[in-house]
Write a protein that holds these residues in place. Structure first.
Motif, PDB file in Angstrom:
ATOM      1  N   ASP A 166       9.939  -3.381   9.510  1.00  0.00           N
ATOM      2  CA  ASP A 166      10.152  -1.942   9.667  1.00  0.00           C
ATOM      3  C   ASP A 166       9.855  -1.188   8.374  1.00  0.00           C
ATOM      4  O   ASP A 166       9.302  -0.091   8.400  1.00  0.00           O
ATOM      5  CB  ASP A 166      11.591  -1.646  10.110  1.00  0.00           C
ATOM      6  N   GLY A 167      10.219  -1.789   7.237  1.00  0.00           N
ATOM      7  CA  GLY A 167       9.927  -1.169   5.950  1.00  0.00           C
ATOM      8  C   GLY A 167       8.437  -1.041   5.717  1.00  0.00           C
ATOM      9  O   GLY A 167       7.941   0.006   5.300  1.00  0.00           O
ATOM     10  N   ILE A 168       7.718  -2.112   6.000  1.00  0.00           N
ATOM     11  CA  ILE A 168       6.261  -2.091   5.835  1.00  0.00           C
ATOM     12  C   ILE A 168       5.643  -1.079   6.791  1.00  0.00           C
ATOM     13  O   ILE A 168       4.794  -0.285   6.409  1.00  0.00           O
ATOM     14  CB  ILE A 168       5.664  -3.498   6.071  1.00  0.00           C
ATOM     15  N   GLU A 169       6.082  -1.100   8.019  1.00  0.00           N
ATOM     16  CA  GLU A 169       5.547  -0.188   9.028  1.00  0.00           C
ATOM     17  C   GLU A 169       5.841   1.265   8.657  1.00  0.00           C
ATOM     18  O   GLU A 169       5.031   2.153   8.904  1.00  0.00           O
ATOM     19  CB  GLU A 169       6.163  -0.523  10.389  1.00  0.00           C
ATOM     20  N   GLY A 170       6.977   1.484   8.013  1.00  0.00           N
ATOM     21  CA  GLY A 170       7.387   2.830   7.641  1.00  0.00           C
ATOM     22  C   GLY A 170       6.504   3.493   6.593  1.00  0.00           C
ATOM     23  O   GLY A 170       6.512   4.708   6.465  1.00  0.00           O
ATOM     24  N   ILE A 171       5.739   2.698   5.842  1.00  0.00           N
ATOM     25  CA  ILE A 171       4.878   3.318   4.834  1.00  0.00           C
ATOM     26  C   ILE A 171       3.541   3.737   5.417  1.00  0.00           C
ATOM     27  O   ILE A 171       2.720   4.325   4.735  1.00  0.00           O
ATOM     28  CB  ILE A 171       4.659   2.406   3.591  1.00  0.00           C
ATOM     29  N   GLY A 172       3.323   3.426   6.694  1.00  0.00           N
ATOM     30  CA  GLY A 172       2.142   3.909   7.385  1.00  0.00           C
ATOM     31  C   GLY A 172       0.837   3.235   7.013  1.00  0.00           C
ATOM     32  O   GLY A 172      -0.214   3.853   7.097  1.00  0.00           O
ATOM     33  N   ILE A 173       0.894   1.971   6.613  1.00  0.00           N
ATOM     34  CA  ILE A 173      -0.356   1.296   6.279  1.00  0.00           C
ATOM     35  C   ILE A 173      -1.086   0.875   7.547  1.00  0.00           C
ATOM     36  O   ILE A 173      -0.470   0.613   8.572  1.00  0.00           O
ATOM     37  CB  ILE A 173      -0.135   0.066   5.373  1.00  0.00           C
ATOM     38  N   GLU A 174      -2.386   0.845   7.468  1.00  0.00           N
ATOM     39  CA  GLU A 174      -3.187   0.382   8.608  1.00  0.00           C
ATOM     40  C   GLU A 174      -3.248  -1.138   8.622  1.00  0.00           C
ATOM     41  O   GLU A 174      -2.749  -1.765   9.516  1.00  0.00           O
ATOM     42  CB  GLU A 174      -4.589   0.987   8.546  1.00  0.00           C
ATOM     43  N   ASP A 175      -3.900  -1.727   7.630  1.00  0.00           N
ATOM     44  CA  ASP A 175      -4.005  -3.181   7.575  1.00  0.00           C
ATOM     45  C   ASP A 175      -3.325  -3.754   6.334  1.00  0.00           C
ATOM     46  O   ASP A 175      -2.540  -4.660   6.414  1.00  0.00           O
ATOM     47  CB  ASP A 175      -5.475  -3.615   7.598  1.00  0.00           C
TER      48      ASP A 175
END
Length: 139
Positions: free
Chosen positions: A105-114
């Protein structure tokens, strides 16, 4: 964690131009995260990232992938018995796999694509735990 990613108190003092004995003093004062240090015989070993965090306000960031298998494998590679115990205490009976979901969730929260840069798992966990404890205290 690799062999050359750990340092002794004397190496830390030299690296950061600290007075002799200051790292051992800080070890006694619990300035280091327990999962980032250990004693081998009479010698303390400290992860380099922890020494940098304590003495130069280093923020450990890594290249991450928005890929579930990558997240799970990476988190597993960062675990040690002390950190596992801290995580289990933090999860307070929730399944251990929940920690993977929270980091995801933390990684997803920064809005990275790949791929992008994000806090290392260890840095993220301690910050997340601290903010959760602060939130609980406010209730």
């Amino acid at each position: 964690m690799f062999l050359y990613d750990v340092v002794t108190p004397a190496e830390v003092e030299e690296m950061f131009s600290l007075p002799e004995g200051s790292v051992r003093r800080d070890l006694r004062r619990s300035k280091f995260r327990q999962s980032e240090i250990r004693k081998s015989g009479a010698t303390w070993l400290i992860t380099l990232r922890e020494a940098k965090r304590v003495y130069s306000e280093y923020e450990d960031k890594i290249q991450v992938k928005k890929d579930w298998d990558w997240v799970k494998n990476y988190v597993d590679s960062e675990l040690n018995p002390v950190l596992e115990e801290e995580i289990a205490d933090f999860l307070d009976g929730a399944p251990f796999d929940r920690i993977y979901e929270l980091y995801w969730d933390g990684i997803e929260g920064i809005g990275i694509e790949d791929e992008g840069e994000y806090l290392s798992f260890v840095e993220w966990f301690y910050r997340f735990k601290e903010s959760a404890e602060e939130w609980k205290d406010r209730l």
